[in-house]
Scaffold this motif. Structure first.
Motif, short mmCIF file in Angstrom:
data_model
loop_
_atom_site.label_atom_id
_atom_site.label_comp_id
_atom_site.label_asym_id
_atom_site.label_seq_id
_atom_site.Cartn_x
_atom_site.Cartn_y
_atom_site.Cartn_z
N VAL A 122 0.81 -1.21 0.00
CA VAL A 122 0.00 0.00 0.00
C VAL A 122 0.85 1.27 0.00
N GLY A 123 1.77 1.37 0.96
CA GLY A 123 2.49 2.61 1.15
C GLY A 123 3.30 3.06 -0.05
N LEU A 124 4.19 2.20 -0.53
CA LEU A 124 5.05 2.59 -1.65
C LEU A 124 4.24 2.84 -2.91
N ASN A 125 3.22 2.02 -3.14
CA ASN A 125 2.38 2.20 -4.31
C ASN A 125 1.66 3.55 -4.26
N GLY A 126 1.14 3.91 -3.08
CA GLY A 126 0.44 5.18 -2.94
C GLY A 126 1.36 6.37 -3.13
N VAL A 127 2.57 6.29 -2.56
CA VAL A 127 3.52 7.40 -2.67
C VAL A 127 3.98 7.58 -4.11
N VAL A 128 4.31 6.49 -4.79
CA VAL A 128 4.78 6.57 -6.17
C VAL A 128 3.66 7.10 -7.08
N THR A 129 2.45 6.58 -6.91
CA THR A 129 1.33 7.04 -7.73
C THR A 129 1.05 8.52 -7.50
N ALA A 130 1.05 8.95 -6.24
CA ALA A 130 0.81 10.36 -5.93
C ALA A 130 1.90 11.24 -6.53
N ALA A 131 3.16 10.78 -6.44
CA ALA A 131 4.26 11.57 -7.00
C ALA A 131 4.11 11.73 -8.51
N LEU A 132 3.72 10.66 -9.19
CA LEU A 132 3.51 10.74 -10.63
C LEU A 132 2.36 11.68 -10.97
N LEU A 133 1.29 11.63 -10.19
CA LEU A 133 0.16 12.54 -10.43
C LEU A 133 0.57 14.00 -10.24
N LEU A 134 1.38 14.27 -9.23
CA LEU A 134 1.83 15.64 -8.99
C LEU A 134 2.74 16.12 -10.11
N VAL A 135 3.61 15.23 -10.58
CA VAL A 135 4.47 15.59 -11.71
C VAL A 135 3.63 15.85 -12.95
N LEU A 136 2.63 15.01 -13.18
CA LEU A 136 1.76 15.16 -14.34
C LEU A 136 0.96 16.46 -14.28
N ALA A 137 0.51 16.83 -13.08
CA ALA A 137 -0.24 18.07 -12.93
C ALA A 137 0.63 19.30 -13.17
N ALA A 138 1.87 19.24 -12.71
CA ALA A 138 2.77 20.39 -12.86
C ALA A 138 3.38 20.48 -14.26
N HIS A 139 3.66 19.32 -14.83
CA HIS A 139 4.31 19.28 -16.15
C HIS A 139 3.63 18.20 -16.99
N PRO A 140 2.53 18.52 -17.67
CA PRO A 140 1.75 17.51 -18.40
C PRO A 140 2.55 16.71 -19.41
N SER A 141 3.64 17.26 -19.92
CA SER A 141 4.41 16.55 -20.94
C SER A 141 5.62 15.83 -20.35
N ALA A 142 5.73 15.80 -19.02
CA ALA A 142 6.91 15.20 -18.40
C ALA A 142 6.91 13.69 -18.52
N LEU A 143 5.73 13.08 -18.60
CA LEU A 143 5.62 11.63 -18.70
C LEU A 143 5.25 11.23 -20.12
N PRO A 144 5.67 10.04 -20.56
CA PRO A 144 5.23 9.55 -21.87
C PRO A 144 3.70 9.50 -21.94
N ALA A 145 3.16 9.78 -23.11
CA ALA A 145 1.71 9.87 -23.27
C ALA A 145 1.01 8.58 -22.84
N ALA A 146 1.59 7.43 -23.19
CA ALA A 146 0.95 6.15 -22.85
C ALA A 146 0.93 5.95 -21.34
N LEU A 147 2.04 6.29 -20.67
CA LEU A 147 2.10 6.15 -19.22
C LEU A 147 1.13 7.10 -18.54
N ALA A 148 1.05 8.33 -19.04
CA ALA A 148 0.14 9.32 -18.46
C ALA A 148 -1.31 8.86 -18.59
#
Length: 267
Positions: A122-148
């Motif tokens: 639970v913990g690591l999965n939640g932290v990693v997912t939240a971090a990716l969401l925050l990166v995606l919100a701040a920089h929409p093009s930071a992640l590959p389109a398929a991953l986003a």
């Protein structure tokens, strides 16, 4: 929403250490036993069970397990194997590493067992997912389109529910950790008393709670009701463990355990 998910993930990671700090004031907890409990979960689940139960469940779902009776069978299979592997490994860990556990060692072993479960599942999965969401919100093009896109689809139900789902996840971790600590005490007493019945009781409770957590969403479609039922079961298990802690399994104040010189039964 990402911040709620991040908070729930950090809570799941910190919870076993908070429990250790809280219970350590009274029970003289052991970091060695905490590590043994964590290793027990890792071997039972990560090494022995998860590599085959996941693919088997996926295969059953592809071959008709989506029908209600078959789905219930899959849930029961998962619950029985979880109870058998975890409680069997817990018993063996006591016999091999802590044959005369003190109450503090039994509690610490449960915190380590349930703590690694909380951190890894639970913990690591939640932290990693939240971090990716925050990166995606701040920089929409930071992640590959398929991953986003995969990330957005994966968290869509949680996003729709607002903070409710992360809060329920935190409650679920609290219940699960309390249950793991309680069952660790029960199995410790089973070793000390050489009681197969007590071990069987721990196995039955573990299996029953896992089955309840799997069956209720299928029947009620209500996650809050499911978590309330699991919390109630965890409270009852904790009351059972507290009664054992206050019993004659450990003489006097309960800080020293009698020797166990025979098998507690097979698992």
């Amino acid at each position: 929403m990402a911040w709620w998910l991040l908070g729930a993930g950090l809570f799941a990671i910190a919870l076993p250490f908070l429990g250790f700090a809280l219970l350590g004031r009274r029970w003289r907890l052991s970091w060695r036993a905490f590590g043994i409990g964590a290793a027990t979960f890792f071997v039972a689940q990560v090494v022995l069970r998860l590599p085959w139960i996941g693919p088997l469940t996926a295969w059953l779902q592809r071959h008709g397990a989506s029908t209600p009776p078959a789905a219930l069978g899959v849930v029961l299979l998962a619950a029985v194997t979880a109870g058998l592997f975890e409680e069997g490994a817990r018993y063996l860990a006591y016999r091999l590493a802590l044959p005369r556990p003190r109450p503090g060692e039994a509690l610490a072993m449960g915190l380590g067992h349930g703590g690694l479960e909380s951190i890894l599942l639970v913990g690591l999965n939640g932290v990693v997912t939240a971090a990716l969401l925050l990166v995606l919100a701040a920089h929409p093009s930071a992640l590959p389109a398929a991953l986003a896109e995969q990330l957005r689809r994966g968290v869509a139900p949680a996003l729709a529910g607002g903070p409710a789902l992360p809060l329920l996840g935190a409650l679920e971790r609290l219940s699960a950790l309390a249950l793991q600590v309680a069952l660790s005490v029960v199995v410790a007493v089973a070793v000390l008393r050489r009681s197969f019945a007590l071990w069987l009781g721990a196995f039955g409770v573990h299996t029953g709670v896992d089955a309840l957590a799997g069956f209720l969403p299928l029947w009620t479609r209500s996650l809050p009701l499911t978590e309330a039922a699991v919390l109630a079961a965890a409270v009852l298990a904790a009351a059972w463990a507290l009664r054992l802690l206050r019993s004659d399994a450990w003489p006097g104040s309960g800080e020293e355990a009698p020797a166990a010189t025979g098998p507690a039964g097979t698992s």
